[in-house]
Write a protein that holds these residues in place. Structure first.
Motif, short mmCIF file in Angstrom:
data_model
loop_
_atom_site.label_atom_id
_atom_site.label_comp_id
_atom_site.label_asym_id
_atom_site.label_seq_id
_atom_site.Cartn_x
_atom_site.Cartn_y
_atom_site.Cartn_z
N VAL A 20 -2.14 3.71 -12.87
CA VAL A 20 -2.69 2.35 -12.92
C VAL A 20 -1.81 1.39 -12.14
N PHE A 21 -0.50 1.52 -12.29
CA PHE A 21 0.43 0.65 -11.56
C PHE A 21 0.34 0.89 -10.05
N GLY A 22 0.26 2.15 -9.65
CA GLY A 22 0.15 2.48 -8.23
C GLY A 22 -1.14 1.96 -7.63
N LEU A 23 -2.24 2.09 -8.36
CA LEU A 23 -3.51 1.55 -7.87
C LEU A 23 -3.47 0.02 -7.79
N GLY A 24 -2.78 -0.60 -8.73
CA GLY A 24 -2.63 -2.05 -8.69
C GLY A 24 -1.83 -2.51 -7.48
N LEU A 25 -0.75 -1.81 -7.18
CA LEU A 25 0.04 -2.15 -5.99
C LEU A 25 -0.77 -1.98 -4.72
N ALA A 26 -1.48 -0.86 -4.62
CA ALA A 26 -2.26 -0.60 -3.41
C ALA A 26 -3.39 -1.62 -3.25
N SER A 27 -4.05 -1.97 -4.34
CA SER A 27 -5.13 -2.95 -4.23
C SER A 27 -4.59 -4.34 -3.90
N TRP A 28 -3.41 -4.67 -4.39
CA TRP A 28 -2.79 -5.94 -4.03
C TRP A 28 -2.49 -5.98 -2.53
N GLY A 29 -2.03 -4.86 -1.98
CA GLY A 29 -1.79 -4.78 -0.54
C GLY A 29 -3.06 -4.97 0.26
N VAL A 30 -4.16 -4.39 -0.20
CA VAL A 30 -5.44 -4.55 0.49
C VAL A 30 -5.89 -6.00 0.44
N VAL A 31 -5.70 -6.66 -0.68
CA VAL A 31 -6.09 -8.07 -0.80
C VAL A 31 -5.27 -8.92 0.16
N ILE A 32 -4.00 -8.63 0.30
CA ILE A 32 -3.17 -9.41 1.23
C ILE A 32 -3.63 -9.18 2.67
N LEU A 33 -3.97 -7.94 3.01
CA LEU A 33 -4.43 -7.66 4.38
C LEU A 33 -5.78 -8.30 4.67
N VAL A 34 -6.70 -8.25 3.73
CA VAL A 34 -8.05 -8.77 3.95
C VAL A 34 -8.08 -10.29 3.88
N ASP A 35 -7.27 -10.89 3.02
CA ASP A 35 -7.18 -12.34 2.84
C ASP A 35 -8.53 -12.97 2.54
N PRO A 36 -9.15 -12.61 1.40
CA PRO A 36 -10.47 -13.17 1.11
C PRO A 36 -10.47 -14.67 0.83
N ILE A 60 0.84 -1.20 0.00
CA ILE A 60 0.00 0.00 0.00
C ILE A 60 0.88 1.25 0.00
N GLY A 61 1.94 1.23 0.79
CA GLY A 61 2.87 2.37 0.80
C GLY A 61 3.57 2.57 -0.52
N ALA A 62 3.97 1.49 -1.17
CA ALA A 62 4.62 1.60 -2.48
C ALA A 62 3.64 2.14 -3.52
N GLY A 63 2.40 1.69 -3.45
CA GLY A 63 1.38 2.19 -4.37
C GLY A 63 1.13 3.67 -4.15
N GLY A 64 1.10 4.09 -2.89
CA GLY A 64 0.93 5.51 -2.58
C GLY A 64 2.08 6.35 -3.08
N TYR A 65 3.29 5.82 -2.98
CA TYR A 65 4.48 6.53 -3.47
C TYR A 65 4.43 6.71 -4.98
N VAL A 66 4.03 5.67 -5.70
CA VAL A 66 3.94 5.75 -7.16
C VAL A 66 2.83 6.72 -7.56
N LEU A 67 1.70 6.68 -6.86
CA LEU A 67 0.62 7.62 -7.15
C LEU A 67 1.05 9.06 -6.87
N ALA A 68 1.79 9.28 -5.79
CA ALA A 68 2.25 10.63 -5.46
C ALA A 68 3.21 11.15 -6.52
N ALA A 69 4.04 10.28 -7.05
CA ALA A 69 4.98 10.69 -8.10
C ALA A 69 4.22 11.08 -9.37
N ALA A 70 3.17 10.36 -9.70
CA ALA A 70 2.38 10.70 -10.88
C ALA A 70 1.61 12.00 -10.67
N ARG A 71 1.09 12.20 -9.48
CA ARG A 71 0.35 13.43 -9.20
C ARG A 71 1.28 14.63 -9.17
N ARG A 72 2.50 14.45 -8.74
CA ARG A 72 3.47 15.55 -8.69
C ARG A 72 3.73 16.10 -10.08
#
Length: 87
Positions: A64-80, A35-47
């Protein structure tokens, strides 16, 4: 007792895989890191976009890559997968 050796090997191979699925600390660290890596990539794109440049293909790919990283982190945390199949 020739068949019992295969059962013991299968149980020994399945034990480490089961060990990592139940490790909440491991999931929290890896999910939070993604999630942190996805946020960093998103912040770089927004900058780049905040400087007034129109969003090009590179910025869209970063978003798209940043959102993919962040969503992957959420899936790992939630463990559906682990919750949908009770033991």
């Amino acid at each position: 007792m020739a068949g019992s050796g295969k059962n013991e090997e299968a149980a020994a191979a399945a034990a480490p895989a089961q060990l990592f699925k139940d490790c909440w600390g491991c999931r929290a660290v890896s999910g939070g890191g993604l999630i942190g890596a996805g946020g960093y990539v998103l912040a770089a794109a927004r900058r780049v976009m905040q400087r007034g440049a129109p969003p090009g293909l590179g910025a869209v790919a970063q978003i798209v890559f940043g959102l993919g990283l962040a969503s992957w982190g959420v899936v790992i945390l939630v463990d559906p997968v682990g919750k949908s199949h009770p033991k």
